[in-house]
Enzyme design. Structure first.
Site, PDB file in Angstrom:
ATOM      1  N   GLY A 308       0.761  -1.582  -0.597  1.00 22.59           N
ATOM      2  CA  GLY A 308      -0.317   0.200   0.277  1.00 22.59           C
ATOM      3  C   GLY A 308       0.788   1.038   0.077  1.00 22.59           C
ATOM      4  N   SER A 309      -0.060   2.335   0.357  1.00 17.05           N
ATOM      5  CA  SER A 309       1.233   3.760   1.088  1.00 17.05           C
ATOM      6  C   SER A 309       2.503   3.227   1.588  1.00 17.05           C
ATOM      7  CB  SER A 309       0.049   4.872   1.194  1.00 17.05           C
ATOM      8  OG  SER A 309      -1.083   4.872   0.352  1.00 17.05           O
TER       9      SER A 309
END
Length: 606
Positions: A308-309
């Site tokens: 993810g981020s």
């Protein structure tokens, strides 16, 4: 000569003849007896010569087989301690019971007594003895309390004996279970550190020769054939106190979030030592019988997940190194989404125009995608590969996964854009922690280690200047307006990145999420890197990394900083808080913009 004289002469002759015959019979009998005795003596001498000289070795061996035994001398397994010498795994002496089925066979009364002493059904014991009827050895029960074994032996049941062994004991229980692993009934390592360092810890049993009587009791120690060599002790990099904090806080978060599992890793930035590694759910290594095998898995090193981020700082760093952007470059993220092949890369809402730092602060998927478009496939791949993605960290932990980071020839047109904000590649929590430790260590990547002192292996992967720039950008994430204000620690500058990734399922994405936070503290003189993963929180309670993972980081790092006496690097804020009577960061602090979740179908990794 008269008739009378003749008769006397005949009687006298007959008498002399009888006396002569009598003397002859006695002499013959004496000779026969002496001859027989002589033959017996010769036979006895020949028998003795045969036994004592000709076949002495054979008969000595047969006698030894019946009364002499070479038995193993058990040895203790090495102790495992934390970095401060606190015991994490120790071996304690126990007793085990065994039987000679041939001595018990057919003795129903003794078998019944033995079954009662062991607390087991008679038919079960009888069945076990029958299956080993042609053998001389059968384990009855392993690793018992010595007092209980002695009670059984005191009953003098024929063919039942005791032997000394050792049992592994883990004082910290489930808090350190996934790091330590456990041993089997023969005291051999099966998982975790116990398996990785089994040869070092195991030691070598000794051997001695003894004499036993008919009852199987040892009456004499004849000779020491080989002395026992105890296993070597092992000092881990783990700090028991930080480990407990990580496990406790992770367990609270998983329970509060209604999540299915969670992982946390704490690393020493400079040495690469793993100070804590916790997983929930866990298990009790002191009693693994009946436990769910799935709980034995060390998710922090074996489970692959899309980061993810937490990937966005690497995307920004790659573009800065390639000089395709600067810290002040502006990116127009209007209207909050851009196309990605047949799908869309989206933010939770429109952030408008952001500079490079703002892309990290607001965790903009669109901003990361726009940055990645300026990089060639090879530039992006080579940069990320330097941080170890797609390959093992070489920590030496059993079962460590290498992750999935395919090379550009296997990419599709949308792959790089998806990778820029943490999709289309898979990593382990340990790899994420290692990446953030590298950024905090001035771009020096140090091989993670579970042994005190670290591996000593390191290499420079990016310049210190670039690493410092990324750290300062990540610091804004925990400050007002960022996505992880709940990770802020009073008196310390914290750099980090939240992540909220949807979980892949059946070729697409389910409505299930991974909540991340990866961070470093303190920023000005980094000491610790930590990653927290909360898997599949209840969406009704929220599922953002800033909501569930960031507070775990804060609570654990507050304790670690205090335990290690790390001085504050944000002294002005700390002094202001002391003056106002506030001693901790308010838990109700605004969380800033929520972490965006992409609304796209998972890219093929083929």
């Amino acid at each position: 000569m008269s008739l009378r004289d003749i008769i006397h002469n005949l009687i006298d002759r007959e008498r002399r003849t009888r006396i002569g015959r009598s003397r002859y019979d006695i002499r013959g009998r004496v000779l026969m007896v002496c001859g027989g005795l002589g033959l017996c003596s010769v036979a006895l001498i020949a028998f003795a010569v045969d036994r004592q000289l000709v076949h002495a070795d054979f008969y000595q061996k047969q006698g030894n087989v019946r009364f002499q035994r070479d038995v193993e001398i058990p040895t203790t397994r090495g102790m495992v301690t934390d970095r401060n010498g606190e015991p994490l795994a120790v071996s304690t002496p126990v007793m085990s019971l065994w039987a000679n089925p041939q001595e018990l066979a057919g003795d129903e009364e003794q078998i019944a007594r033995l079954a009662q002493a062991l607390g087991m059904p008679v038919d079960e014991l009888q069945r076990s003895l029958s299956q080993k009827a042609d053998k001389e050895f059968l384990w009855l029960r392993r690793r018992m309390n010595p007092t209980l074994v002695q009670r059984v032996l005191d009953q003098k049941i024929p063919g039942v004996y005791g032997v000394r062994e050792f049992k592994r004991f883990y004082p910290q229980g489930d808090a350190v279970a996934h790091v330590l692993g456990f041993t089997n009934v023969d005291d051999h390592g099966q998982e975790g550190v116990e398996l990785a360092f089994d040869e070092w810890l195991r030691g070598k049993p000794g051997e001695k020769r003894i004499l036993r009587n008919r009852q199987g009791e040892t009456v004499e120690n004849v000779d020491l054939l080989k002395p026992a060599q105890p296993g070597k002790d092992l000092a881990l990099s783990i700090d028991r106190r930080i480990q407990y904090l990580a496990y406790r806080e992770l367990q609270k978060a998983v329970t509060s979030a209604g999540a299915s599992s969670g992982s946390a890793v704490v690393m020493d930035i400079h040495t690469g030592e793993v100070l804590a590694m916790a997983n929930v759910p866990s298990y009790n290594p002191n009693n693994i019988n009946g436990t769910n095998r799935d709980t034995h898995r060390n998710r922090a090193v074996t489970d692959l997940l899309e980061p993810g981020s937490t990937m966005k700082p690497l995307t920004v760093a790659a573009a800065l190194e390639a000089h395709v952007i600067t810290p002040n470059t502006l990116f127009n993220t209007n209207p909050g989404r851009i196309p990605n092949g047949n799908y869309w890369t989206s933010d939770t809402h429109n952030h408008g125009v952001l500079d490079t730092t703002g892309v990290i602060t607001k965790s903009s998927n669109v901003g990361a995608a726009l940055i990645a478009r300026r990089l060639s496939n090879e530039q992006f791949y080579d940069f990320v590969r330097r941080f170890g993605y797609g390959q093992s960290t070489h920590s030496g932990f059993p079962g460590e996964a290498a992750g999935l980071f395919p090379p550009p020839p296997r990419w599709y047109g949308t792959t790089k854009q998806s990778m820029s904000y943490g999709y289309s590649l898979s990593v382990t929590p340990l790899q994420i922690a290692h990446t953030y430790a590298t950024l905090a260590n001035g771009g020096v990547a140090t091989v993670p280690s579970f042994v005190k002192g670290g591996s000593g292996e390191s290499k420079q992967v990016i310049t210190p200047e670039l690493a410092h720039t990324i750290m300062k950008m990540m610091q804004t994430v925990t400050e007002p307006g960022g996505t992880a204000t709940l990770a802020a620690i009073l008196g310390y500058h914290v750099a980090g990145k939240t992540g909220t990734a949807r979980i892949a399922s059946n070729g697409g994405y389910a409505q299930k999420y991974l909540a991340f936070f990866a961070g470093v503290v303190p920023v000005d003189n980094p000491r610790f890197a930590m990653v927290v993963v909360v898997n599949n929180p209840d969406t009704a309670k929220g599922y953002y990394g800033g909501t569930w993972a960031a507070p775990v980081f804060r609570n654990v790092m507050e304790g670690a900083l205090r335990l290690q006496d790390v001085p504050p690097d944000d002294i002005n804020t700390w002094l202001a808080a002391q003056a106002s009577g506030r001693t901790k960061t308010a838990k109700a602090a605004p969380a800033g913009d929520p972490e965006p979740t992409p609304e796209e179908v998972r890219e093929s990794m083929q």
